[in-house]
Design a protein around this motif. Structure first.
Motif, PDB file in Angstrom:
ATOM      1  N   ASP A 147       0.859  -1.181   0.000  1.00  0.00           N
ATOM      2  CA  ASP A 147       0.000   0.000   0.000  1.00  0.00           C
ATOM      3  C   ASP A 147       0.897   1.234   0.000  1.00  0.00           C
ATOM      4  OD1 ASP A 147      -1.782   2.090   0.664  1.00  0.00           O
ATOM      5  OD2 ASP A 147      -3.119   0.683   1.666  1.00  0.00           O
ATOM      6  N   ALA A 148       0.853   2.036  -1.063  1.00  0.00           N
ATOM      7  CA  ALA A 148       1.695   3.227  -1.170  1.00  0.00           C
ATOM      8  C   ALA A 148       0.822   4.462  -1.308  1.00  0.00           C
ATOM      9  CB  ALA A 148       2.622   3.109  -2.377  1.00  0.00           C
ATOM     10  N   THR A 149       1.087   5.473  -0.491  1.00  0.00           N
ATOM     11  CA  THR A 149       0.374   6.743  -0.568  1.00  0.00           C
ATOM     12  C   THR A 149       1.367   7.841  -0.906  1.00  0.00           C
ATOM     13  OG1 THR A 149      -1.214   5.995   1.095  1.00  0.00           O
ATOM     14  CG2 THR A 149      -1.137   8.346   0.650  1.00  0.00           C
ATOM     15  N   ARG A 150       1.064   8.627  -1.937  1.00  0.00           N
ATOM     16  CA  ARG A 150       1.962   9.684  -2.378  1.00  0.00           C
ATOM     17  C   ARG A 150       1.165  10.953  -2.672  1.00  0.00           C
ATOM     18  NH1 ARG A 150       4.668   6.385  -0.641  1.00  0.00           N
ATOM     19  NH2 ARG A 150       6.470   5.281  -1.523  1.00  0.00           N
ATOM     20  N   GLU A 151       1.712  12.089  -2.256  1.00  0.00           N
ATOM     21  CA  GLU A 151       1.123  13.384  -2.588  1.00  0.00           C
ATOM     22  C   GLU A 151       1.945  14.035  -3.688  1.00  0.00           C
ATOM     23  OE1 GLU A 151       1.335  16.706   0.268  1.00  0.00           O
ATOM     24  OE2 GLU A 151      -0.861  16.802   0.060  1.00  0.00           O
ATOM     25  N   THR A 152       1.282  14.701  -4.598  1.00  0.00           N
ATOM     26  CA  THR A 152       2.014  15.399  -5.650  1.00  0.00           C
ATOM     27  C   THR A 152       2.958  16.421  -5.023  1.00  0.00           C
ATOM     28  OG1 THR A 152       0.202  17.000  -5.887  1.00  0.00           O
ATOM     29  CG2 THR A 152       0.187  15.090  -7.352  1.00  0.00           C
ATOM     30  N   THR A 153       4.184  16.449  -5.491  1.00  0.00           N
ATOM     31  CA  THR A 153       5.162  17.365  -4.908  1.00  0.00           C
ATOM     32  C   THR A 153       4.872  18.812  -5.283  1.00  0.00           C
ATOM     33  OG1 THR A 153       6.629  16.993  -6.796  1.00  0.00           O
ATOM     34  CG2 THR A 153       6.976  15.627  -4.847  1.00  0.00           C
ATOM     35  N   ALA A 154       4.276  19.020  -6.435  1.00  0.00           N
ATOM     36  CA  ALA A 154       3.967  20.374  -6.898  1.00  0.00           C
ATOM     37  C   ALA A 154       2.470  20.643  -6.792  1.00  0.00           C
ATOM     38  CB  ALA A 154       4.418  20.548  -8.345  1.00  0.00           C
ATOM     39  N   LEU A 155       2.124  21.919  -6.668  1.00  0.00           N
ATOM     40  CA  LEU A 155       0.729  22.329  -6.780  1.00  0.00           C
ATOM     41  C   LEU A 155       0.311  22.234  -8.249  1.00  0.00           C
ATOM     42  CD1 LEU A 155       0.877  25.455  -4.467  1.00  0.00           C
ATOM     43  CD2 LEU A 155      -0.623  23.492  -4.082  1.00  0.00           C
TER      44      LEU A 155
END
Length: 294
Positions: A147-155
């Motif tokens: 299970d991997a959760t990632r947020e976009t680094t840029a807006l």
């Protein structure tokens, strides 16, 4: 043959390590949250690659879409799948935005073993600004899962607003728009109004059905709404206006001599001014209401 993945934004997850005792595996299909499945290519590496593409991503109109991540499948297991879904969306002030505003989909990438994680505007969404998107990737096979959760680094710049609709002549049926809707003075709408943006009903207007708004709703003097009003933002009912139930994600302001023939529910405050009447119950400062996000 192992294909190396380079770049700071690339996250390599060794599935055998993440699942501790479980065997390593790749994934043979990728399923988006809408149930789209596509086959991946064979590869001999034991890595799942997630490459952030948000620095070059943008949505400039409701019909556009943009790639925010590239997923690389470096091992194949015919029983394995990966699901991609949106966990949350925050704006440039780090305030949460309804995750229903955007959808996520998976499309084949430029290389045989890659797939693009694509964002698009949901129907009726009206957000306009720059946002970070938190995504969840769940890879699983018969024997293992990760299970991997990632947020976009840029807006990511996103404009899901549609052109505003102005109703200037009588409309017997429904009025539907992804953007703002305004009903001019003395004009009648026989059906419902559904808007991804704000709704303004001007003086002496009759609306036969319900109003559902992705923004705020303003009902002007002497207007009549035969059904209920649900708004993600504020609801303002001006002098002598009439409506059914009110459900607001923001505040509700019911002004002089207005009549609400039903209940009033708000995530914010409810103000009832001189001689205004609410026949049902008033519930303010709520945290969970149907149809809106508090």
């Amino acid at each position: 043959m192992t294909r190396p993945i380079t770049g700071i934004a690339v996250v390599l997850i060794l599935l055998g390590v993440v699942t501790m005792a479980g065997p390593t595996f790749g994934f043979a299909t990728i399923a988006a949250d809408r149930g789209v499945n596509v086959a991946t290519a064979d590869d001999s590496s034991a890595y799942l690659g997630l490459e952030d593409q948000s620095a070059s991503a943008s949505i400039d109109s409701p019909g556009e879409q943009t790639v925010v991540y590239t997923v690389t499948d470096n091992v194949r297991d015919d029983s394995a799948t990966v699901d991609a879904s949106i966990v949350g969306i925050t704006d440039d002030s780090n305030d949460p935005v309804t995750s229903a505003a955007l959808s996520v989909n998976v499309q084949p990438g430029s290389d045989a073993e890659t797939f693009d994680i694509v964002l698009a505007c949901e129907d009726g969404a009206s957000i306009d600004g720059s946002y970070r998107v938190l995504l969840r990737f769940v890879a699983s096979s018969d024997a293992s899962s990760v299970d991997a959760t990632r947020e976009t680094t840029a807006l990511v710049p996103v404009d899901c607003t549609a052109e505003p609709v102005v109703v200037s002549v009588d409309e017997d049926g429904d009025v539907t728009s992804g953007g703002d809707v305004t009903v001019d003075n003395n004009v009648n709408v026989g059906g419902d109004i559904e808007s991804g943006g704000s709704v303004t009903v001007d003086n002496n207007v009759n609306v036969g059905g319900d109003i559902e708004s992705g923004g705020s709703v303003t009902i002007a003097n002497n207007a009549n709404v035969g059904g209920n009003i649900v708004a993600q933002g504020d609801i303002t009912i001006r002098n002598n206006a009439v409506s059914g139930d009110l459900i607001a994600g923001g505040n509700v302001d019911i002004r002089n001599n207005a009549k609400i023939d039903g209940d009033v529910m708000a995530c914010g405050t409810v103000t009832v001014r001189n001689n205004a009447v609410v026949t049902g119950t008033i519930s303010e400062n709520q945290t969970d209401l149907p149809g809106v996000q508090c």
